[in-house]
Design an enzyme around this catalytic site. Structure first.
Site, PDB file in Angstrom:
ATOM      1  N   PRO A 172     125.300  61.293  19.801  1.00 23.68           N
ATOM      2  CA  PRO A 172     125.874  62.346  18.768  1.00 23.68           C
ATOM      3  C   PRO A 172     124.539  63.002  17.920  1.00 23.68           C
ATOM      4  CG  PRO A 172     126.227  60.121  18.026  1.00 23.68           C
ATOM      5  CD  PRO A 172     125.608  60.062  19.154  1.00 23.68           C
ATOM      6  N   THR A 182     124.792  54.301  17.538  1.00 20.15           N
ATOM      7  CA  THR A 182     124.879  53.148  18.669  1.00 20.15           C
ATOM      8  C   THR A 182     126.308  52.511  18.648  1.00 20.15           C
ATOM      9  OG1 THR A 182     124.443  51.483  17.108  1.00 20.15           O
ATOM     10  CG2 THR A 182     122.536  52.494  18.089  1.00 20.15           C
ATOM     11  N   GLY A 218     129.504  54.371  17.876  1.00 20.32           N
ATOM     12  CA  GLY A 218     130.452  55.445  17.860  1.00 20.32           C
ATOM     13  C   GLY A 218     130.076  56.585  17.405  1.00 20.32           C
ATOM     14  N   ARG A 224     102.774  70.192   8.177  1.00 20.29           N
ATOM     15  CA  ARG A 224     102.346  69.627   9.509  1.00 20.29           C
ATOM     16  C   ARG A 224     102.170  70.516  10.716  1.00 20.29           C
ATOM     17  NH1 ARG A 224     106.632  66.120  12.910  1.00 20.29           N
ATOM     18  NH2 ARG A 224     107.097  68.531  13.125  1.00 20.29           N
ATOM     19  N   TYR A 226     106.557  56.914  -0.602  1.00 20.20           N
ATOM     20  CA  TYR A 226     106.481  57.580   0.555  1.00 20.20           C
ATOM     21  C   TYR A 226     104.854  58.024   0.811  1.00 20.20           C
ATOM     22  CZ  TYR A 226     109.032  61.078   3.247  1.00 20.20           C
ATOM     23  OH  TYR A 226     109.664  61.804   4.321  1.00 20.20           O
TER      24      TYR A 226
END
Length: 595
Positions: free
Chosen positions: A164, A300, A302, A444, A506
């Site tokens: 998904p 992983t 559903g 980036r 971060y």
């Protein structure tokens, strides 16, 4: 029928089925939005963001040239779209089943390529070099929960692997197509499942199909005077389902909460049926909350189809603010006191000196009087206040509420800031700093064209270890870069979310690569892995909100213990006995395939 007297509300998704018409195939974001250097001027194209609309960014150009010693004549040529795509591994029975179910699907090469990756550096390199080891064999677009139930059943009957995806904005490798030998891999694109199924204004709850993109969700709720309040950096492209699957966090979590605080009930289609609580209530003591098995499951276990969420009335006032501190360490002390007193506004973020400096260079070129004013401000900071320009740090703030509560909150925050010698940078600078969040990812792609490699990662750490972690990681990365012969680099960090007992840090890495004998992405991967090991050794977590994916899976057992891995495997065996959801995230895919 919802409490407003309306049935389900459909929206046109920000992400169309033909993503390539709107979104870049070879990088981040919209096709019409990017940093551009035309041989003379630097600017940001398009008008989706405040810094667009033709403004020159030549201070950024000059800084990049001088700091990294870049020769602008070496700018790489644009990469052309692939002409040839790998032949799909076809399962005729599965394709025939989709046709009989009237579920739309595609085997078009570009449709498949657009959904084979996320946004990490390895994905980016593979796009540029047309070198993906695996792309999905087909893309499937379900239109409702019942479609997903039938797709999963069909996949189980014919040994097809399902992955998904939402907006493919993951940086952990979670949405990168797994190489499942011998099996057809079908990407289930959820973005056309984006309806508001019901809205209850009395309870301030709503049920959405989880393929809805964040900005679409907020625009829809705004019409009702409501908000979810979840605002990650990727809100333009990421989906409600993706937020749940990665256990995401938003920039305004102080006021609204993280995703696990905002979701009341989740519906997920598993290999053995539908997993869903049978009640919608604020809280229940009914054993372990199985929704928390779904949070962070990364595709992983559903396919998540629907979610009931908590809403808030939209704030009548949203006001930005900014503060300038003499250094990062003092800024952290300020954040700690604000958190200790539980006074965090909707958003409070501290950036270090590198990001403060880059933020200055990202301001559009101004007229002579604007430059004069900026020069006077710098003189005031250095000569009058005694700040050093190479140490200054800054905080951006967002206050939300009614006029009285915002003004009261501002008074308290600015009062604490004064104790730490902070200067009030004003609301305009706060708004600019907040808006820059949405264009950082474009940098980036621009840097790549000049042989500059950039990557980011995040962690959570307790307050008492915050500064030592920042210093340790910066020292570690600098040593690793020097070991690889890199001397032109930036190691930068910011505190983006705060809690009673700690914060999210971060990190951003930018390096100039000059040795053509070494693959720069592999080199950066080695550097980043050493940095991550330093993060863990310094008391940080594997991730705060990006998740684990494939990129971080080798550290997952050390983070949750071998018993934790065994529990995950046991849940996987029970919910997905045929390994339909072979995304390969969290635990190494080869280990899960042997279950």
């Amino acid at each position: 029928m919802d409490s407003t007297g309306n049935g389900p509300t459909s929206v046109v998704s920000t992400i169309p089925k033909r993503r390539q018409d709107l979104i870049r195939w070879d990088g981040w974001g919209y096709k019409d939005s990017r940093f551009v250097y035309d041989g003379k001027d630097c600017f940001f194209s398009g008008d989706r963001y405040p810094m667009g609309k033709g403004a020159r960014l030549n201070r950024l150009r000059d800084w990049v040239i001088n700091y990294f010693e870049v020769d602008p004549a070496t700018q790489m040529a644009a990469v052309s779209e692939p002409k040839v795509y790998p032949e799909p591994v076809r399962c005729v029975e599965f394709l025939d089943g989709l046709k009989s179910l009237e579920v739309e699907f595609s085997e078009d090469g570009m449709d498949r390529l657009m959904r084979c990756h996320g946004q990490n550096l390895e994905d980016f390199e593979n796009l540029k070099n047309h070198s993906f080891p695996k792309i999905p064999d087909l893309v499937v677009w379900p239109r409702c929960h019942e479609h997903v139930v039938k797709i999963v059943s069909l996949a189980g009957d014919h040994d097809v692997a399902l992955v998904p995806v939402g907006g493919n904005s993951a940086v952990s490798g979670a949405s990168t197509t797994p190489d499942v030998q011998g099996r057809t891999v079908a990407v289930v694109d959820m973005t056309q499942m984006n309806r508001l199924l019901w809205l209850n204004k009395e309870n301030l709850t709503a049920c959405f199909e989880v393929g809805i993109v964040g900005q679409d969700l907020e625009q829809l709720l705004k019409k009702h005077g409501l908000t979810l309040g979840h605002e990650p950096d990727s809100i333009e492209f990421s989906t409600l389902g993706g937020w749940i699957a990665t256990r995401a966090s938003g920039m305004k979590k102080n006021l609204y909460g993280n995703i696990e605080d905002l979701v009341i009930r989740i519906k997920m289609v598993t290999g053995i049926g539908v997993l869903e609580k049978q009640f919608t209530a604020p809280r229940a003591s009914c054993g372990p909350d199985l929704d928390h098995v779904i949070f962070g499951s990364e595709g992983t276990l559903g396919i998540i189809t629907e979610a009931v969420v908590r809403l808030r009335p939209a704030a009548p006032l949203s006001r930005h603010g900014s503060l300038v501190f003499s250094n990062f360490e003092i800024g952290v002390s300020f954040l700690r006191e604000v958190a200790r007193k539980r006074l965090q506004p909707a958003s409070i973020r501290l950036i270090d000196n590198h990001q403060f400096e880059v933020g200055e260079f990202l301001q559009p070129d101004g007229a002579w009087h604007t430059e004069l004013v900026n020069g006077i401000k710098r003189q005031y900071l250095t000569r009058v206040c005694g700040f050093k320009m190479d140490q200054i740090a800054a905080v951006t703030l967002v206050f939300e509420g009614d006029q009285k509560s915002v003004e009261s909150h501002e008074k308290l925050i600015y009062g604490i800031a004064a104790k730490y010698g902070a200067l009030n940078g004003g609301s305009k600078n706060g708004a600019k700093g907040y808006a820059l969040t949405f264009v950082v990812a474009y940098i980036r792609d621009f840097a790549w064209d000049f042989n500059l490699i950039a990557e980011s990662f995040e962690t959570t750490v307790s307050w008492d270890k915050c500064l030592s972690l920042c210093n340790n990681v910066k020292s570690c990365v600098t040593r690793e870069c020097n070991r690889h012969g890199i001397t032109r680099l930036i190691v930068s960090y910011r505190v983006t979310q705060t809690y009673d007992d700690g914060c999210c840090v971060y990190f951003y890495l930018v390096v100039k690569h000059e040795d053509d004998r070494i693959n720069p992405v592999e080199m950066m991967k080695t550097i980043e892995e050493r940095a991550r090991e330093e993060v863990l050794a310094s008391g940080g977590t594997l991730s705060h909100h990006h998740g684990v994916g494939k990129k971080r899976s080798k550290w997952y057992p050390a983070s949750v213990s071998q018993v934790g891995v065994s529990v995950l495997k046991a849940i996987k065996r029970e919910l997905d006995p045929k390994n339909i959801f072979a995304a390969g995230n969290l635990v190494d895919s080869s280990a899960l395939s042997k279950l």
